[in-house]
Design a protein around this motif. Structure first.
Motif, mmCIF file in Angstrom:
data_model
loop_
_atom_site.group_PDB
_atom_site.id
_atom_site.type_symbol
_atom_site.label_atom_id
_atom_site.label_comp_id
_atom_site.label_asym_id
_atom_site.label_seq_id
_atom_site.Cartn_x
_atom_site.Cartn_y
_atom_site.Cartn_z
ATOM 1 N N SER A 111 10.314 -4.193 -10.551
ATOM 2 C CA SER A 111 9.940 -2.973 -9.840
ATOM 3 C C SER A 111 8.441 -2.734 -9.916
ATOM 4 O O SER A 111 7.786 -2.431 -8.904
ATOM 5 C CB SER A 111 10.699 -1.779 -10.425
ATOM 6 N N ALA A 112 7.862 -2.892 -11.099
ATOM 7 C CA ALA A 112 6.426 -2.660 -11.270
ATOM 8 C C ALA A 112 5.609 -3.634 -10.424
ATOM 9 O O ALA A 112 4.588 -3.259 -9.830
ATOM 10 C CB ALA A 112 6.048 -2.792 -12.741
ATOM 11 N N SER A 113 6.065 -4.884 -10.347
ATOM 12 C CA SER A 113 5.344 -5.885 -9.555
ATOM 13 C C SER A 113 5.347 -5.533 -8.072
ATOM 14 O O SER A 113 4.323 -5.646 -7.388
ATOM 15 C CB SER A 113 5.953 -7.270 -9.767
ATOM 16 N N LEU A 114 6.495 -5.094 -7.566
ATOM 17 C CA LEU A 114 6.589 -4.743 -6.150
ATOM 18 C C LEU A 114 5.791 -3.480 -5.835
ATOM 19 O O LEU A 114 5.192 -3.357 -4.757
ATOM 20 C CB LEU A 114 8.051 -4.569 -5.752
ATOM 21 N N ILE A 115 5.755 -2.551 -6.763
ATOM 22 C CA ILE A 115 4.936 -1.348 -6.581
ATOM 23 C C ILE A 115 3.465 -1.726 -6.543
ATOM 24 O O ILE A 115 2.694 -1.210 -5.721
ATOM 25 C CB ILE A 115 5.223 -0.326 -7.709
ATOM 26 N N GLN A 116 3.063 -2.659 -7.409
ATOM 27 C CA GLN A 116 1.669 -3.115 -7.429
ATOM 28 C C GLN A 116 1.287 -3.803 -6.125
ATOM 29 O O GLN A 116 0.144 -3.689 -5.669
ATOM 30 C CB GLN A 116 1.444 -4.038 -8.613
ATOM 31 N N VAL A 117 2.241 -4.515 -5.533
ATOM 32 C CA VAL A 117 1.986 -5.137 -4.230
ATOM 33 C C VAL A 117 1.630 -4.068 -3.200
ATOM 34 O O VAL A 117 0.666 -4.196 -2.441
ATOM 35 C CB VAL A 117 3.212 -5.952 -3.760
ATOM 36 N N GLN A 118 2.402 -2.981 -3.172
ATOM 37 C CA GLN A 118 2.126 -1.907 -2.218
ATOM 38 C C GLN A 118 0.810 -1.205 -2.538
ATOM 39 O O GLN A 118 0.066 -0.818 -1.634
ATOM 40 C CB GLN A 118 3.283 -0.896 -2.221
ATOM 41 N N GLU A 119 0.530 -1.043 -3.817
ATOM 42 C CA GLU A 119 -0.706 -0.371 -4.219
ATOM 43 C C GLU A 119 -1.932 -1.163 -3.778
ATOM 44 O O GLU A 119 -2.929 -0.592 -3.345
ATOM 45 C CB GLU A 119 -0.707 -0.189 -5.735
ATOM 46 N N ALA A 120 -1.833 -2.490 -3.872
ATOM 47 C CA ALA A 120 -2.941 -3.340 -3.436
ATOM 48 C C ALA A 120 -3.051 -3.398 -1.917
ATOM 49 O O ALA A 120 -4.143 -3.548 -1.369
ATOM 50 C CB ALA A 120 -2.757 -4.748 -3.998
ATOM 51 N N VAL A 171 -6.041 2.921 0.489
ATOM 52 C CA VAL A 171 -6.493 4.221 0.988
ATOM 53 C C VAL A 171 -5.370 5.246 0.867
ATOM 54 O O VAL A 171 -5.608 6.395 0.463
ATOM 55 C CB VAL A 171 -7.002 4.113 2.432
ATOM 56 N N VAL A 172 -4.157 4.843 1.195
ATOM 57 C CA VAL A 172 -3.016 5.743 1.003
ATOM 58 C C VAL A 172 -2.923 6.157 -0.456
ATOM 59 O O VAL A 172 -2.735 7.335 -0.782
ATOM 60 C CB VAL A 172 -1.703 5.081 1.460
ATOM 61 N N ALA A 173 -3.085 5.186 -1.350
ATOM 62 C CA ALA A 173 -3.017 5.482 -2.781
ATOM 63 C C ALA A 173 -4.123 6.441 -3.206
ATOM 64 O O ALA A 173 -3.899 7.347 -4.024
ATOM 65 C CB ALA A 173 -3.102 4.187 -3.583
ATOM 66 N N ARG A 174 -5.299 6.259 -2.648
ATOM 67 C CA ARG A 174 -6.410 7.147 -3.003
ATOM 68 C C ARG A 174 -6.172 8.564 -2.472
ATOM 69 O O ARG A 174 -6.498 9.548 -3.132
ATOM 70 C CB ARG A 174 -7.718 6.598 -2.451
ATOM 71 N N LEU A 175 -5.577 8.663 -1.309
ATOM 72 C CA LEU A 175 -5.349 9.973 -0.701
ATOM 73 C C LEU A 175 -4.326 10.806 -1.472
ATOM 74 O O LEU A 175 -4.452 12.032 -1.558
ATOM 75 C CB LEU A 175 -4.891 9.801 0.753
ATOM 76 N N VAL A 176 -3.312 10.160 -2.017
ATOM 77 C CA VAL A 176 -2.238 10.920 -2.676
ATOM 78 C C VAL A 176 -2.312 10.863 -4.192
ATOM 79 O O VAL A 176 -1.611 11.630 -4.872
ATOM 80 C CB VAL A 176 -0.849 10.430 -2.208
ATOM 81 N N ARG A 215 2.798 5.789 -6.743
ATOM 82 C CA ARG A 215 3.752 4.906 -7.420
ATOM 83 C C ARG A 215 5.176 5.433 -7.317
ATOM 84 O O ARG A 215 6.124 4.642 -7.200
ATOM 85 C CB ARG A 215 3.332 4.718 -8.871
ATOM 86 N N ALA A 216 5.345 6.741 -7.355
ATOM 87 C CA ALA A 216 6.678 7.314 -7.179
ATOM 88 C C ALA A 216 7.187 7.049 -5.767
ATOM 89 O O ALA A 216 8.369 6.705 -5.566
ATOM 90 C CB ALA A 216 6.641 8.809 -7.466
ATOM 91 N N MET A 217 6.311 7.199 -4.775
ATOM 92 C CA MET A 217 6.686 6.954 -3.386
ATOM 93 C C MET A 217 6.995 5.470 -3.172
ATOM 94 O O MET A 217 7.997 5.117 -2.524
ATOM 95 C CB MET A 217 5.547 7.412 -2.465
ATOM 96 N N ALA A 218 6.157 4.595 -3.727
ATOM 97 C CA ALA A 218 6.380 3.156 -3.582
ATOM 98 C C ALA A 218 7.648 2.723 -4.303
ATOM 99 O O ALA A 218 8.361 1.827 -3.830
ATOM 100 C CB ALA A 218 5.177 2.389 -4.114
ATOM 101 N N SER A 219 7.949 3.354 -5.426
ATOM 102 C CA SER A 219 9.177 3.035 -6.152
ATOM 103 C C SER A 219 10.405 3.349 -5.297
ATOM 104 O O SER A 219 11.365 2.561 -5.245
ATOM 105 C CB SER A 219 9.227 3.823 -7.462
ATOM 106 N N SER A 220 10.368 4.483 -4.609
ATOM 107 C CA SER A 220 11.477 4.836 -3.723
ATOM 108 C C SER A 220 11.597 3.841 -2.576
ATOM 109 O O SER A 220 12.701 3.456 -2.168
ATOM 110 C CB SER A 220 11.269 6.255 -3.174
#
Length: 256
Positions: A46-55, A59-64, A70-75
């Motif tokens: 789960s953490a690896s897939l969340i990191q993929v989205q974060e990378a 900009v989305v990550a910076r905005l929120v 990470r909570a949104m990406a986890s869902s």
């Protein structure tokens, strides 16, 4: 005996759903409980897939903020796990997920920012092509220009947004101090392109978005006519010059 395909299916389902038990076929030779060891593996996946989205969506990550992202990406990961071992293709559904994600409803521009970042990712991994030499275009007979069909660069992507999405993306990407963006300033149409090594994102003038989209299917004359019928502010000469200068056109030929 459980078939390998069934074990793989059950394993994948359990990895992405903390309520599911590990497949019964799993065993441990160390004496540790399967559940404890499997939980570690589940968290790592789960953490690896969340990191993929974060990378992929910085900009989305910076905005929120990191915690919200990470909570949104986890869902998202739980709802839409990868369908391919090639993670370069994973994340295309994230913008639409954000659009339906109730906690992000107060940020109506966020899905378009995510769409822009995904198109940037797609453009980066698209095939290479050599931009058209302007001299080739200039050599075409003037009386036949309306019949010219253009081949567009494989990396070319388009986005039309009701929000100033390029301004939001740019200040959150390049500015040390994020500038305030007036959401009432109106929408922006974006051209996303990788003519050489780097992806370039530029704002399109009025009418150019649909004009470029039409060039995928139509010759220059019909595409220009349609663009002019949509907007009296469409400037064919400017739009065409911009496409050539940006490297968006990779071929030109007279239609039969």
């Amino acid at each position: 005996m459980m078939r390998l395909a069934d074990l793989q299916r059950d394993l994948a389902a359990a990895l992405l759903d903390s309520q599911k038990h590990p497949p019964s076929a799993l065993t441990s030779h160390s004496g540790e409980t399967i559940g404890a060891r499997f939980a570690v593996y589940r968290r790592n996946v789960s953490a690896s897939l969340i990191q993929v989205q974060e990378a992929r969506f910085p900009v989305v990550a910076r905005l929120v903020g990191t915690e919200f992202f990470r909570a949104m990406a986890s869902s998202y990961v739980a709802q839409s796990p990868p369908l391919s071992p090639a993670l370069v293709t994973y994340g295309g559904g994230f913008p639409e997920f954000i659009a339906a994600f109730a906690p992000a409803a107060d940020l109506p521009y966020l899905p378009d920012v995510a769409r822009l970042e995904w198109l940037q990712h797609e453009a980066y991994h698209a095939a290479d092509a050599e931009p058209l030499d302007a001299a080739i275009l200039a050599a075409l007979p003037a009386e036949r220009l309306a019949d010219v069909r253009f081949a567009l660069h494989p990396s070319l992507r388009l986005l039309s947004s009701a929000f100033p999405v390029i301004a939001i993306w740019r200040t959150n990407t390049h500015d040390a101090e994020v500038a305030a963006i007036d959401l009432a300033a109106g929408g922006e149409d974006a051209l996303i392109l990788r003519p050489r090594l780097e992806v370039e994102i530029s704002k399109l003038p009025q009418g150019a978005h649909d004009f470029i989209a039409d060039l995928r299917e139509l010759a220059l004359g019909p595409a220009a006519d349609r663009a002019g019928s949509r907007s009296d502010r469409f400037d064919l000469q400017s739009a065409l010059a911009g496409l050539v200068a940006s490297g968006a056109i990779v071929g030109a030929a007279l239609a039969d």
